[in-house]
Motif scaffolding. Sequence first.
Motif, PDB file in Angstrom:
ATOM      1  N   THR A   3       0.831  -1.195   0.000  1.00 25.65           N
ATOM      2  CA  THR A   3       0.000   0.000   0.000  1.00 25.65           C
ATOM      3  C   THR A   3       0.867   1.247   0.000  1.00 25.65           C
ATOM      4  N   PRO A   4       0.340   2.365  -0.473  1.00 25.62           N
ATOM      5  CA  PRO A   4       1.109   3.615  -0.465  1.00 25.62           C
ATOM      6  C   PRO A   4       1.498   4.016   0.957  1.00 25.62           C
ATOM      7  N   ASN A   5       2.593   4.729   1.051  1.00 22.33           N
ATOM      8  CA  ASN A   5       3.081   5.207   2.340  1.00 22.33           C
ATOM      9  C   ASN A   5       2.595   6.641   2.534  1.00 22.33           C
ATOM     10  N   TYR A   6       1.407   6.779   3.107  1.00 18.73           N
ATOM     11  CA  TYR A   6       0.822   8.101   3.293  1.00 18.73           C
ATOM     12  C   TYR A   6       1.577   8.961   4.305  1.00 18.73           C
ATOM     13  N   PRO A   7       2.054   8.402   5.427  1.00 20.84           N
ATOM     14  CA  PRO A   7       2.802   9.257   6.368  1.00 20.84           C
ATOM     15  C   PRO A   7       4.030   9.900   5.721  1.00 20.84           C
ATOM     16  N   LEU A   8       4.750   9.148   4.911  1.00 22.68           N
ATOM     17  CA  LEU A   8       5.921   9.709   4.234  1.00 22.68           C
ATOM     18  C   LEU A   8       5.495  10.754   3.213  1.00 22.68           C
ATOM     19  N   ALA A   9       4.468  10.465   2.448  1.00 20.60           N
ATOM     20  CA  ALA A   9       3.985  11.412   1.436  1.00 20.60           C
ATOM     21  C   ALA A   9       3.567  12.733   2.079  1.00 20.60           C
ATOM     22  N   ALA A  13       5.395  16.344   1.522  1.00 14.37           N
ATOM     23  CA  ALA A  13       4.584  17.450   0.992  1.00 14.37           C
ATOM     24  C   ALA A  13       4.647  18.647   1.932  1.00 14.37           C
ATOM     25  N   GLU A  14       4.586  18.385   3.224  1.00 16.17           N
ATOM     26  CA  GLU A  14       4.665  19.471   4.207  1.00 16.17           C
ATOM     27  C   GLU A  14       6.027  20.163   4.138  1.00 16.17           C
ATOM     28  N   ALA A  15       7.070  19.392   3.883  1.00 20.59           N
ATOM     29  CA  ALA A  15       8.412  19.964   3.750  1.00 20.59           C
ATOM     30  C   ALA A  15       8.566  20.728   2.435  1.00 20.59           C
ATOM     31  N   GLY A  16       7.671  20.444   1.471  1.00 18.10           N
ATOM     32  CA  GLY A  16       7.753  21.092   0.175  1.00 18.10           C
ATOM     33  C   GLY A  16       8.792  20.464  -0.741  1.00 18.10           C
ATOM     34  N   TRP A  17       9.120  19.193  -0.466  1.00 18.04           N
ATOM     35  CA  TRP A  17      10.146  18.502  -1.254  1.00 18.04           C
ATOM     36  C   TRP A  17       9.498  17.563  -2.257  1.00 18.04           C
ATOM     37  N   ASN A  18       9.902  17.670  -3.503  1.00 17.05           N
ATOM     38  CA  ASN A  18       9.486  16.673  -4.482  1.00 17.05           C
ATOM     39  C   ASN A  18      10.447  15.491  -4.387  1.00 17.05           C
ATOM     40  N   ASN A  19      10.244  14.481  -5.202  1.00 19.75           N
ATOM     41  CA  ASN A  19      11.073  13.276  -5.114  1.00 19.75           C
ATOM     42  C   ASN A  19      12.539  13.559  -5.417  1.00 19.75           C
ATOM     43  N   ARG A  44      13.377   6.031  -6.859  1.00 25.19           N
ATOM     44  CA  ARG A  44      13.409   5.252  -5.621  1.00 25.19           C
ATOM     45  C   ARG A  44      12.487   5.891  -4.574  1.00 25.19           C
ATOM     46  N   VAL A  45      12.549   7.213  -4.456  1.00 23.35           N
ATOM     47  CA  VAL A  45      11.672   7.918  -3.512  1.00 23.35           C
ATOM     48  C   VAL A  45      10.214   7.679  -3.893  1.00 23.35           C
ATOM     49  N   SER A  46       9.931   7.697  -5.187  1.00 24.55           N
ATOM     50  CA  SER A  46       8.576   7.439  -5.666  1.00 24.55           C
ATOM     51  C   SER A  46       8.093   6.055  -5.244  1.00 24.55           C
ATOM     52  N   ARG A  47       8.954   5.056  -5.329  1.00 24.58           N
ATOM     53  CA  ARG A  47       8.562   3.697  -4.930  1.00 24.58           C
ATOM     54  C   ARG A  47       8.312   3.600  -3.427  1.00 24.58           C
ATOM     55  N   TRP A  48       9.061   4.368  -2.643  1.00 21.28           N
ATOM     56  CA  TRP A  48       8.806   4.377  -1.197  1.00 21.28           C
ATOM     57  C   TRP A  48       7.401   4.888  -0.925  1.00 21.28           C
ATOM     58  N   ILE A  49       7.012   5.919  -1.659  1.00 19.01           N
ATOM     59  CA  ILE A  49       5.704   6.546  -1.430  1.00 19.01           C
ATOM     60  C   ILE A  49       4.580   5.733  -2.077  1.00 19.01           C
ATOM     61  N   GLU A  53       7.558   0.682  -0.462  1.00 23.45           N
ATOM     62  CA  GLU A  53       8.865   0.050  -0.305  1.00 23.45           C
ATOM     63  C   GLU A  53       9.621   0.758   0.814  1.00 23.45           C
ATOM     64  N   LYS A  54      10.520   0.025   1.448  1.00 25.06           N
ATOM     65  CA  LYS A  54      11.290   0.609   2.546  1.00 25.06           C
ATOM     66  C   LYS A  54      12.755   0.699   2.147  1.00 25.06           C
ATOM     67  N   PRO A  55      13.344   1.882   2.361  1.00 26.60           N
ATOM     68  CA  PRO A  55      14.761   2.031   2.031  1.00 26.60           C
ATOM     69  C   PRO A  55      15.638   1.262   3.016  1.00 26.60           C
ATOM     70  N   ARG A  56      16.819   0.913   2.556  1.00 26.02           N
ATOM     71  CA  ARG A  56      17.784   0.224   3.410  1.00 26.02           C
ATOM     72  C   ARG A  56      18.511   1.229   4.295  1.00 26.02           C
ATOM     73  N   PRO A  57      18.946   0.777   5.475  1.00 19.13           N
ATOM     74  CA  PRO A  57      19.766   1.651   6.323  1.00 19.13           C
ATOM     75  C   PRO A  57      21.024   2.069   5.550  1.00 19.13           C
ATOM     76  N   PRO A  58      21.496   3.253   5.753  1.00 21.34           N
ATOM     77  CA  PRO A  58      21.145   4.240   6.766  1.00 21.34           C
ATOM     78  C   PRO A  58      20.085   5.240   6.324  1.00 21.34           C
ATOM     79  N   VAL A  59      19.474   5.027   5.151  1.00 20.22           N
ATOM     80  CA  VAL A  59      18.564   6.014   4.573  1.00 20.22           C
ATOM     81  C   VAL A  59      17.376   6.359   5.484  1.00 20.22           C
ATOM     82  N   PRO A  60      16.683   5.403   6.116  1.00 22.07           N
ATOM     83  CA  PRO A  60      15.555   5.793   6.968  1.00 22.07           C
ATOM     84  C   PRO A  60      15.952   6.787   8.068  1.00 22.07           C
ATOM     85  N   GLY A  61      17.078   6.535   8.707  1.00 20.91           N
ATOM     86  CA  GLY A  61      17.536   7.446   9.757  1.00 20.91           C
ATOM     87  C   GLY A  61      17.930   8.807   9.219  1.00 20.91           C
TER      88      GLY A  61
END
Length: 129
Positions: A3-9, A13-19, A44-49, A53-61
Motif C-alpha cells: 500500500t502507499p506510504n501516506y505518512p511519508l507522502a 509534501a509538508e516539507a515542500g520537497w518533491n522526489n 526510488r523515492v517514488s517507490r517508497w511513497i 517500499e522501505k529504504p535500506r539503512p542508513p537512509v531511513p535514519g
Amino acid sequence: MRTPNYPLAVALAEAGWNNSETARRINCRALQHGHRAVAVDRSRVSRWIRHGEKPRPPVPGLLAELLTEHLGRPYSPQLLGIGPARGVLVFLDPKEYHGLAVKAAAANMLLEHYVHELIRDSISRCPPA
C-alpha cells in the motif's frame, strides 16, 4: 502489492520537497555522514511513497533526521513508515477469524491489510497518552 506510504507522502509534501529534492538531500546528508554507497534517485523515492517500499539503512535514519530539522518536530523512521515493522501476534477464535475474513473479502482487501486498517483506525480514535 503493497500500500502507499501516506505518512511519508504527507511529511514530504509538508516539507515542500518533491522526489528529486528528497533524493538530493538524502544523498548530501549521506556523504556528510561518510556513507559513500548511498545513491538515492527520484524513482526510488517514488517507490517508497507509491508502493510502500522501505529504504535500506542508513537512509531511513537520514531522512528522519532531515525532516526533523526541516519541519522542527521529531520524526523517526517508524513514524514515517520506513522503519522496521513491529509485529503483533493476536490470537483469534475461529468465529472471530471467520468474521474478519468475511469483512475483509467484502471490502476487497487482504485480511492482513483489513486488520491493519482496523487497528490504525482504533488507535487514531484513542486520546493521546
